[in-house]
Design a protein around this motif. Structure first.
Motif, mmCIF file in Angstrom:
data_model
loop_
_atom_site.group_PDB
_atom_site.id
_atom_site.type_symbol
_atom_site.label_atom_id
_atom_site.label_comp_id
_atom_site.label_asym_id
_atom_site.label_seq_id
_atom_site.Cartn_x
_atom_site.Cartn_y
_atom_site.Cartn_z
ATOM 1 N N PHE A 149 0.826 -1.205 0.000
ATOM 2 C CA PHE A 149 0.000 0.000 0.000
ATOM 3 C C PHE A 149 0.865 1.261 0.000
ATOM 4 N N LEU A 150 0.302 2.316 -0.558
ATOM 5 C CA LEU A 150 0.898 3.630 -0.399
ATOM 6 C C LEU A 150 0.299 4.206 0.883
ATOM 7 N N GLU A 159 5.044 -1.238 -9.647
ATOM 8 C CA GLU A 159 4.356 -1.927 -10.741
ATOM 9 C C GLU A 159 3.190 -2.751 -10.193
ATOM 10 N N TYR A 160 3.424 -3.398 -9.049
ATOM 11 C CA TYR A 160 2.357 -4.181 -8.417
ATOM 12 C C TYR A 160 1.186 -3.270 -8.029
ATOM 13 N N ARG A 161 1.524 -2.117 -7.479
ATOM 14 C CA ARG A 161 0.476 -1.180 -7.044
ATOM 15 C C ARG A 161 -0.381 -0.735 -8.241
ATOM 16 N N LEU A 162 0.270 -0.474 -9.352
ATOM 17 C CA LEU A 162 -0.464 -0.071 -10.551
ATOM 18 C C LEU A 162 -1.379 -1.211 -11.023
ATOM 19 N N ASP A 189 -13.425 -2.757 -14.499
ATOM 20 C CA ASP A 189 -14.587 -2.510 -15.355
ATOM 21 C C ASP A 189 -14.603 -1.090 -15.916
ATOM 22 N N ARG A 190 -13.542 -0.315 -15.665
ATOM 23 C CA ARG A 190 -13.560 1.018 -16.275
ATOM 24 C C ARG A 190 -12.183 1.443 -16.785
ATOM 25 N N VAL A 191 -12.212 2.502 -17.592
ATOM 26 C CA VAL A 191 -10.969 3.104 -18.075
ATOM 27 C C VAL A 191 -10.542 4.144 -17.047
ATOM 28 N N LEU A 192 -9.281 4.059 -16.588
ATOM 29 C CA LEU A 192 -8.847 4.925 -15.494
ATOM 30 C C LEU A 192 -8.012 6.089 -16.008
ATOM 31 N N PRO A 193 -8.442 7.320 -15.718
ATOM 32 C CA PRO A 193 -7.690 8.489 -16.162
ATOM 33 C C PRO A 193 -6.311 8.525 -15.492
ATOM 34 N N PRO A 194 -5.273 8.985 -16.214
ATOM 35 C CA PRO A 194 -3.922 9.049 -15.656
ATOM 36 C C PRO A 194 -3.860 9.804 -14.325
ATOM 37 N N GLY A 195 -4.622 10.891 -14.200
ATOM 38 C CA GLY A 195 -4.584 11.676 -12.965
ATOM 39 C C GLY A 195 -5.019 10.864 -11.756
ATOM 40 N N GLU A 196 -6.061 10.076 -11.940
ATOM 41 C CA GLU A 196 -6.561 9.230 -10.850
ATOM 42 C C GLU A 196 -5.529 8.156 -10.486
ATOM 43 N N ILE A 197 -4.950 7.532 -11.517
ATOM 44 C CA ILE A 197 -3.944 6.493 -11.254
ATOM 45 C C ILE A 197 -2.750 7.090 -10.504
ATOM 46 N N LEU A 198 -2.286 8.235 -10.965
ATOM 47 C CA LEU A 198 -1.124 8.872 -10.337
ATOM 48 C C LEU A 198 -1.380 9.171 -8.871
ATOM 49 N N GLU A 199 -2.590 9.636 -8.564
ATOM 50 C CA GLU A 199 -2.934 9.974 -7.190
ATOM 51 C C GLU A 199 -2.876 8.740 -6.298
ATOM 52 N N HIS A 200 -3.319 7.601 -6.843
ATOM 53 C CA HIS A 200 -3.331 6.386 -6.036
ATOM 54 C C HIS A 200 -1.990 5.663 -6.034
ATOM 55 N N LEU A 239 4.036 7.954 -15.519
ATOM 56 C CA LEU A 239 3.075 6.852 -15.627
ATOM 57 C C LEU A 239 3.254 6.130 -16.971
ATOM 58 N N GLU A 240 3.454 6.916 -18.018
ATOM 59 C CA GLU A 240 3.668 6.306 -19.340
ATOM 60 C C GLU A 240 4.890 5.387 -19.323
ATOM 61 N N ALA A 241 5.956 5.837 -18.650
ATOM 62 C CA ALA A 241 7.181 5.033 -18.571
ATOM 63 C C ALA A 241 6.925 3.754 -17.781
ATOM 64 N N LEU A 242 6.157 3.893 -16.702
ATOM 65 C CA LEU A 242 5.831 2.730 -15.866
ATOM 66 C C LEU A 242 4.999 1.710 -16.657
ATOM 67 N N VAL A 243 4.020 2.209 -17.386
ATOM 68 C CA VAL A 243 3.172 1.321 -18.190
ATOM 69 C C VAL A 243 4.008 0.634 -19.277
ATOM 70 N N ALA A 244 4.916 1.397 -19.889
ATOM 71 C CA ALA A 244 5.761 0.827 -20.944
ATOM 72 C C ALA A 244 6.634 -0.302 -20.386
ATOM 73 N N ARG A 245 7.164 -0.068 -19.176
ATOM 74 C CA ARG A 245 8.015 -1.072 -18.534
ATOM 75 C C ARG A 245 7.194 -2.340 -18.233
ATOM 76 N N LEU A 246 5.989 -2.131 -17.728
ATOM 77 C CA LEU A 246 5.132 -3.268 -17.408
ATOM 78 C C LEU A 246 4.717 -4.038 -18.662
#
Ligand code: CA
Length: 221
Positions: free
Chosen positions: A25-26, A154-157, A166-177, A190-197
């Motif tokens: 958890f964060l 990466e696990y947290r993401l 069940d939904r598309v998550l906006p980058p801002g929301e993902i970053l906050e969490h 976030l883009e770099a993290l997604v690319a790595r994953l």
């Protein structure tokens, strides 16, 4: 998963933060009721752990104010040992679960996971979607049944995408969490993290909807 831990005893607060962090958890902590009320009211958390005996504003009042203000975040209340009236009052005030002190951190973490699952209507401890499987108790990821080693971030993401599959998550929301408010990052992090994953997991797991955000792809590959 972003958690707010409200506890004025510095030793318990440190143990709480360490245990929750270890579980992926964060964690953000605060030590008095006024700050807790403000943060719960203005920030978005997946779970709040709330001690009832707090300076400035007691935990029960904080909880009532959150609920009156429309905050629906799951709240796990920490009560004094044997104080059954606190438990009843806590639940009446809108707590989702309680844990009497002293408690084992393992139990707190297990309850935290269960509360977050239930809050989005998903009871099963093992989570799977498409080719991806996630084991929250072990913090393990598998694709087509084969384990994949991922970092804590990466696990947290992935667990956030899984929880809201069940939904598309906006980058801002993902970053906050992912990072919380104090350490907010740019969208390109976030883009770099997604690319790595995507390199680790292969194609067909994390989808992008241009202009909207990210989602877990569900098709059997
Ligand atoms: Ca206390």
């Amino acid at each position: 998963m972003r958690v707010l831990a409200v506890e004025d005893d510095p030793r318990i607060a440190a143990d709480l933060a360490a245990a929750l962090k270890k579980a992926g958890f964060l964690v953000e902590t605060c030590r008095d009721g006024e700050e807790a009320w403000f943060r719960g009211d203005t920030e978005s958390y997946d779970l709040i752990v709330l001690d009832l005996g707090l300076p400035k504003l007691d935990g029960l009042t904080v909880l009532k104010r959150w609920r009156a203000g429309g905050c629906e975040t799951p709240v796990l209340v920490l009560t004094a040992r044997g104080a059954w009236t606190e438990r009843v009052e806590g639940i009446d005030a809108g707590a989702d679960d309680y844990l009497p002190k002293p408690f084992r951190m393992e139990e707190l973490v297990a309850r935290a996971r269960a509360l977050i699952r239930r809050s989005v209507g998903r009871g099963a401890p093992l989570q799977a979607h498409g080719r991806l499987a996630l084991d929250p108790a072990r913090m393990e990821i598998a694709v087509d049944g084969a384990p994949v080693t991922v970092s804590a971030l990466e696990y947290r993401l992935l667990s956030y995408l899984m929880l809201h599959r069940d939904r598309v998550l906006p980058p801002g929301e993902i970053l906050e969490h992912l990072y919380g408010d104090e350490d907010s990052r740019e969208a390109n992090a976030l883009e770099a993290l997604v690319a790595r994953l995507r390199r680790k997991l292969g194609p067909g797991i994390i989808g992008t909807r241009r202009g909207f955000g990210y989602f877990l792809e569900g098709g059997a590959g």
